[in-house]
Design an enzyme around this catalytic site. Structure first.
Site, PDB file in Angstrom:
ATOM      1  N   ASP A 331       0.590  -0.953   0.180  1.00  0.00           N
ATOM      2  CA  ASP A 331       0.135   0.194  -0.118  1.00  0.00           C
ATOM      3  C   ASP A 331       0.466   1.766  -0.200  1.00  0.00           C
ATOM      4  OD1 ASP A 331       0.715  -0.805   2.422  1.00  0.00           O
ATOM      5  OD2 ASP A 331      -0.802   0.649   3.665  1.00  0.00           O
ATOM      6  N   GLU A 332       0.585   2.883  -0.206  1.00  0.00           N
ATOM      7  CA  GLU A 332       1.164   3.348  -0.575  1.00  0.00           C
ATOM      8  C   GLU A 332       2.574   4.015  -0.586  1.00  0.00           C
ATOM      9  OE1 GLU A 332      -1.806   6.116   3.237  1.00  0.00           O
ATOM     10  OE2 GLU A 332      -0.168   4.294   3.597  1.00  0.00           O
ATOM     11  N   SER A 333       2.687   3.139  -1.901  1.00  0.00           N
ATOM     12  CA  SER A 333       3.923   2.825  -2.193  1.00  0.00           C
ATOM     13  C   SER A 333       4.226   4.901  -3.349  1.00  0.00           C
ATOM     14  CB  SER A 333       4.453   1.805  -3.100  1.00  0.00           C
ATOM     15  OG  SER A 333       5.728   1.578  -2.837  1.00  0.00           O
TER      16      SER A 333
END
Length: 517
Positions: A331-333
């Protein structure tokens, strides 16, 4: 004349004693506060009395039932002051006892159970896991003071009737973020014990993030020596040795809870990047990070050493994790270009599969080509969950607006955040997993998980305040059929849990939307 009077008095006393031994309190099983709500409850309006002569019997052929019986004895003995024994038996026991019985049904769900309570005997039947879930129902039928660690005054009455029950979803869990703030082994065990009461069966541990690396990896020791040394706010962090982790896994397994370890990647990786310079594209180690921002870090996806690192981490985790899943985050990379992110996730999935585990990841991993049996954890974007279903993946339902336990109840809540929503107790209950995203039907859903992120939570009592009572709402959403769920009815059952919360010393949020009593 005196003899006649004496005989009359003796007869009267005998009848009184006989009457007092045979009459039972009329109790209504339908009025008991059982959460999650069972599939079927039939009341017979009497009571069974647990006494100092009671014995917990189990079918002598099952070591699993012996362990479960000991677990039950450890619950009831401290508060009752009894020394209730656990014994194997080859036949149905006599009056006044509890009997744990393997069901003869061959098509039984692992967690399905039946309880029959008469004035003479309490019988819990099913497979071992189902019997364990049945014990959680039984303890909620007993007075709340059964949870006390000091001797309490009886009587210890259990309403009579029958209960037949099984879950709607096979996965019902929570995630604990031990990376932003570290929680000790004893704190995690405390959380596991509370989860078991409400029939949750999975604990997802978020073991790495920008602020800390929390699991010993023997082939990369600086991950914990350096990367585990701090946490949000700059305080000293901590980590679990592999032996401590195995102890947690075993403790959870004894309560039929599966631990799922998460190593978040390619983003949320600053603790690793600070520990090993070679994981950075420029070959320079980053500084340790103790803030709350997200999305600024990434492993170098072009370097072979990155995949050697991941293979070593997954290998060591696999060796100490008997459960089926390794969670790869994803997530949220935000600083990883999509053209790098997709091949990275594809390769990491293969590493997990090569070590004999199934892949679980946040919903962004559905942008890649998913391996068979992958699980997409829907937290933010419905379209990602839909992409997962289109590829044949199961979906784990964790919408931030309904299940994130670190979201504040309202603007006055001391801890937590509200970037997704304010989530009051009724908001955590009034939703259905199969109605969130078109194309994600009940048959596509593995279950429900309630994450609790720890940017603002520094100890287990703060975690409890944010989790309780909302985790009970999520537990019922995942266990009880939609047709049987109603907030107006549930809130009264929930309100009756306050005395149990108090007996368990749970630090809970006393929502004004719940009639606590």
């Amino acid at each position: 004349m005196k003899k006649i009077i004496f005989k009359s008095i003796s007869a009267l006393l005998f009848s009184i004693v006989l009457f007092s031994c045979t009459t039972r309190t009329q109790k209504d099983l339908l009025q008991e506060s059982i959460i999650p709500k069972p599939a079927s409850v039939i009341a017979t309006h009497s009571s069974f009395v647990l006494s100092e002569t009671s014995v917990i019997y189990y079918q002598s052929s099952s070591d699993d039932l012996k362990s479960i019986g000991n677990y039950l004895a450890e619950i009831v003995n401290p508060s009752t002051g009894f020394n209730i024994q656990v014994k194997g038996i080859d036949q149905i026991p006599g009056k006044g006892n509890i009997y744990l019985e393997l069901s003869e049904q061959t098509d039984l769900n692992n967690e399905e159970y039946a309880i029959t309570i008469t004035e003479d005997l309490v019988t819990i039947s099913g497979k071992p896991e189902g019997i364990f879930r049945g014990i959680q129902t039984l303890r909620q039928i007993l007075p709340a003071k059964i949870e006390s660690k000091s001797i309490q005054e009886g009587p210890w009455e259990i309403a009579t009737g029958t209960i037949a029950d099984k879950p709607s979803y096979s996965y019902r869990g929570t995630m604990l973020d031990v990376a932003r703030h570290f929680f000790t082994v004893d704190e995690v065990k405390r959380y596991i014990d509370l989860l078991a009461i409400y029939k949750l069966n999975a604990l997802h541990l978020h073991l790495s993030d920008d602020q800390g690396w929390r699991i010993e990896i023997k082939s990369w020791p600086n991950l914990t020596a350096h990367g585990g040394s701090t946490e949000v706010g700059g305080e000293s962090g901590g980590f679990y040795t592999q032996d401590q982790y195995k102890d947690l896994v075993s403790y959870a397994m004894d309560r039929f809870i599966t631990i799922i370890p998460e190593i978040d990647m390619p983003g949320h990786t600053n603790a690793a990047l600070a520990s090993y310079a070679e994981l950075n594209c420029d070959g320079k180690a980053t500084e340790l990070y103790t803030g709350r921002e997200v999305g600024f870090s990434t492993l170098c996806t072009d370097k072979e050493i990155t995949y050697k690192f991941i293979d070593d981490v997954v290998r060591e985790l696999t060796e100490i994790t008997p459960g089926p899943y390794i969670h790869i985050g994803g997530d949220e990379s935000h600083v990883t270009p999509l053209e790098d992110y997709i091949p990275f996730v594809n390769r990491v999935q293969e590493i997990v599969v090569n070590h004999g585990k199934k892949v679980m990841g946040w919903d962004e991993i559905a942008l890649s080509k998913l391996v068979p049996d992958a699980v997409v954890q829907y937290w933010a974007k419905a379209e990602n969950a839909q992409k997962g279903v289109e590829q044949g993946a199961k979906v784990l339902i964790s919408p931030a607006t309904k299940t994130y336990l670190d979201m504040q109840y309202d603007s006055t809540t001391r801890w937590g955040l509200h970037w997704a929503a304010y989530i009051e107790v009724d908001d955590a209950y009034n939703w259905d997993p199969a109605s969130l995203a078109p194309g994600v039907e009940k048959e596509n859903i593995l279950g429900v998980e309630s994450p609790i992120w720890s940017e603002t939570l520094t100890n287990i009592k703060e975690v409890e305040y944010m989790a309780f009572p909302r985790i009970l709402c999520n537990a019922e959403v995942a266990w009880t059929a939609k047709s049987e769920r109603d907030w107006e009815e549930f809130k009264f059952r929930l309100g009756k849990q306050c005395s149990r919360f108090d007996a368990l010393n749970i630090n809970y949020y006393p929502s004004t939307r719940v009639p606590w009593h």
